[in-house]
Design a protein around this motif. Structure first.
Motif, mmCIF file in Angstrom:
data_model
loop_
_atom_site.group_PDB
_atom_site.id
_atom_site.type_symbol
_atom_site.label_atom_id
_atom_site.label_comp_id
_atom_site.label_asym_id
_atom_site.label_seq_id
_atom_site.Cartn_x
_atom_site.Cartn_y
_atom_site.Cartn_z
ATOM 1 N N SER A 1 0.846 -1.206 0.000
ATOM 2 C CA SER A 1 0.000 0.000 0.000
ATOM 3 C C SER A 1 0.876 1.249 0.000
ATOM 4 C CB SER A 1 -0.963 -0.008 1.182
ATOM 5 O OG SER A 1 -0.275 -0.149 2.394
ATOM 6 N N ALA A 2 2.048 1.180 0.633
ATOM 7 C CA ALA A 2 2.969 2.322 0.638
ATOM 8 C C ALA A 2 3.450 2.637 -0.779
ATOM 9 C CB ALA A 2 4.160 2.034 1.549
ATOM 10 N N ARG A 3 3.732 1.590 -1.555
ATOM 11 C CA ARG A 3 4.188 1.795 -2.933
ATOM 12 C C ARG A 3 3.072 2.402 -3.783
ATOM 13 N NH1 ARG A 3 8.816 -0.229 -5.603
ATOM 14 N NH2 ARG A 3 9.491 -0.149 -3.450
ATOM 15 N N LEU A 4 1.855 1.919 -3.596
ATOM 16 C CA LEU A 4 0.733 2.500 -4.337
ATOM 17 C C LEU A 4 0.506 3.951 -3.946
ATOM 18 C CD1 LEU A 4 -2.069 -0.199 -4.627
ATOM 19 C CD2 LEU A 4 -0.654 0.744 -6.436
ATOM 20 N N GLU A 5 0.609 4.236 -2.676
ATOM 21 C CA GLU A 5 0.406 5.609 -2.205
ATOM 22 C C GLU A 5 1.476 6.539 -2.772
ATOM 23 O OE1 GLU A 5 -1.244 8.892 -0.469
ATOM 24 O OE2 GLU A 5 -2.133 6.915 -0.695
ATOM 25 N N ALA A 6 2.726 6.046 -2.845
ATOM 26 C CA ALA A 6 3.812 6.857 -3.394
ATOM 27 C C ALA A 6 3.580 7.157 -4.875
ATOM 28 C CB ALA A 6 5.151 6.144 -3.206
ATOM 29 N N GLU A 7 2.876 6.281 -5.552
ATOM 30 C CA GLU A 7 2.592 6.442 -6.975
ATOM 31 C C GLU A 7 1.135 6.865 -7.216
ATOM 32 O OE1 GLU A 7 4.779 5.977 -9.576
ATOM 33 O OE2 GLU A 7 6.375 5.694 -8.117
ATOM 34 N N LYS A 8 0.532 7.515 -6.236
ATOM 35 C CA LYS A 8 -0.901 7.788 -6.317
ATOM 36 C C LYS A 8 -1.296 8.595 -7.544
ATOM 37 C CE LYS A 8 -0.779 11.668 -3.137
ATOM 38 N NZ LYS A 8 -1.135 12.109 -1.820
ATOM 39 N N ASP A 9 -0.424 9.479 -8.028
ATOM 40 C CA ASP A 9 -0.764 10.229 -9.233
ATOM 41 C C ASP A 9 -0.850 9.299 -10.441
ATOM 42 O OD1 ASP A 9 -0.892 12.571 -7.821
ATOM 43 O OD2 ASP A 9 1.154 13.197 -8.338
ATOM 44 N N HIS A 10 0.065 8.319 -10.479
ATOM 45 C CA HIS A 10 0.075 7.381 -11.609
ATOM 46 C C HIS A 10 -1.135 6.450 -11.577
ATOM 47 C CE1 HIS A 10 1.498 4.760 -14.741
ATOM 48 N NE2 HIS A 10 1.248 3.742 -13.948
ATOM 49 N N ILE A 11 -1.503 6.000 -10.387
ATOM 50 C CA ILE A 11 -2.575 5.006 -10.301
ATOM 51 C C ILE A 11 -3.948 5.612 -10.028
ATOM 52 C CG2 ILE A 11 -1.001 3.185 -9.569
ATOM 53 C CD1 ILE A 11 -2.964 3.655 -6.877
ATOM 54 N N ALA B 1 -1.917 -4.919 -2.247
ATOM 55 C CA ALA B 1 -2.647 -4.830 -3.512
ATOM 56 C C ALA B 1 -2.174 -5.917 -4.464
ATOM 57 C CB ALA B 1 -2.424 -3.460 -4.139
ATOM 58 N N VAL B 2 -3.104 -6.365 -5.305
ATOM 59 C CA VAL B 2 -2.767 -7.270 -6.397
ATOM 60 C C VAL B 2 -2.507 -6.391 -7.617
ATOM 61 C CG1 VAL B 2 -3.532 -9.211 -7.806
ATOM 62 C CG2 VAL B 2 -4.244 -9.056 -5.413
ATOM 63 N N ARG B 3 -1.397 -6.636 -8.297
ATOM 64 C CA ARG B 3 -0.898 -5.777 -9.373
ATOM 65 C C ARG B 3 -1.995 -5.311 -10.341
ATOM 66 N NH1 ARG B 3 3.678 -8.545 -11.711
ATOM 67 N NH2 ARG B 3 2.203 -10.202 -12.122
ATOM 68 N N PRO B 4 -2.312 -3.980 -10.326
ATOM 69 C CA PRO B 4 -3.238 -3.440 -11.323
ATOM 70 C C PRO B 4 -2.486 -2.945 -12.559
ATOM 71 C CG PRO B 4 -2.831 -1.785 -9.670
ATOM 72 C CD PRO B 4 -2.045 -3.014 -9.267
ATOM 73 N N THR B 5 -1.189 -2.704 -12.389
ATOM 74 C CA THR B 5 -0.301 -2.237 -13.454
ATOM 75 C C THR B 5 1.125 -2.464 -12.958
ATOM 76 O OG1 THR B 5 0.260 -0.366 -14.875
ATOM 77 C CG2 THR B 5 -0.311 0.154 -12.595
ATOM 78 N N SER B 6 2.084 -2.487 -13.842
ATOM 79 C CA SER B 6 3.455 -2.830 -13.455
ATOM 80 C C SER B 6 4.293 -1.645 -12.994
ATOM 81 C CB SER B 6 4.167 -3.512 -14.632
ATOM 82 O OG SER B 6 3.523 -4.706 -14.961
ATOM 83 N N VAL C 1 5.517 -1.006 -9.284
ATOM 84 C CA VAL C 1 6.552 -1.884 -8.736
ATOM 85 C C VAL C 1 7.880 -1.643 -9.441
ATOM 86 C CG1 VAL C 1 7.228 -4.282 -8.383
ATOM 87 C CG2 VAL C 1 4.844 -3.636 -8.126
ATOM 88 N N MET C 2 7.842 -1.445 -10.734
ATOM 89 C CA MET C 2 9.071 -1.384 -11.528
ATOM 90 C C MET C 2 9.840 -0.069 -11.401
ATOM 91 S SD MET C 2 7.757 -3.271 -14.993
ATOM 92 C CE MET C 2 9.316 -3.842 -15.642
ATOM 93 N N TYR C 3 9.164 1.044 -11.517
ATOM 94 C CA TYR C 3 9.877 2.307 -11.654
ATOM 95 C C TYR C 3 10.709 2.708 -10.432
ATOM 96 C CZ TYR C 3 7.528 2.921 -16.131
ATOM 97 O OH TYR C 3 7.093 2.768 -17.420
ATOM 98 N N PRO C 4 10.256 2.468 -9.213
ATOM 99 C CA PRO C 4 11.137 2.774 -8.085
ATOM 100 C C PRO C 4 12.427 1.933 -8.107
ATOM 101 C CG PRO C 4 8.882 2.625 -7.337
ATOM 102 C CD PRO C 4 8.896 2.131 -8.758
ATOM 103 N N VAL C 5 12.345 0.714 -8.614
ATOM 104 C CA VAL C 5 13.536 -0.142 -8.705
ATOM 105 C C VAL C 5 14.486 0.376 -9.775
ATOM 106 C CG1 VAL C 5 14.320 -2.491 -9.212
ATOM 107 C CG2 VAL C 5 12.286 -2.139 -7.821
#
Length: 148
Positions: A55-65, A88-93, A96-100
């Protein structure tokens, strides 16, 4: 009815989820194999990132998602135990990918980065699913690149 009679899919007991029968899956494999061969000629490498997103990763990308937010499926239990933090179950990649990528790209010498991911995606986005057009879980090809 046509895709069932043609033995392409079998309905499943979860609305919007379908079983791809061998004939349908072989079509996916042919498309995937052809495309995979073509993109590898361009220097694209395959990779795989996790199905689950914090959920932290989704929140960090909230504009994207933002557009995906209502569609995200959440895991809240493991067996009989409630999870401390829903996953969350992956709604888009991208989430997960871009922070890495920030860890992998240290200088211009690390570029271009050309990655592809073959995976499945889950979007709980609609009331009237249609096989091969709108389903809750679907096979996905995601190309992700970074250039100078």
């Amino acid at each position: 009815q046509v895709v069932v009679a043609g033995e392409l899919i079998e309905y499943y007991d979860i609305s919007g989820c379908y079983i791809l029968r061998p004939w349908a899956y072989s079509m996916w494999e042919q498309i995937k194999d052809f495309f995979d061969k073509e993109i590898k000629k361009e220097g694209v490498e395959n990779c795989y990132f996790p199905l689950f997103v914090s959920s932290a990763r989704l929140e960090a990308e909230k504009d994207h998602i933002e557009d995906f937010a209502p569609e995200v499926a959440w895991v809240t239990r493991s067996g009989q135990s409630e999870l401390d933090v829903p996953i969350a179950v992956r709604p888009t990649s991208e989430t997960v990918m871009y922070p890495v990528f920030a860890n992998w790209i240290r200088s211009h010498r690390d570029l271009p980065m050309k990655l592809n991911q073959w995976c499945n995606v889950v979007r709980w986005e609609f009331k009237h699913p249609t096989p091969f057009i709108r389903s809750r879980e679907f096979l996905w090809q995601g190309g992700h690149t970074a250039f100078t």
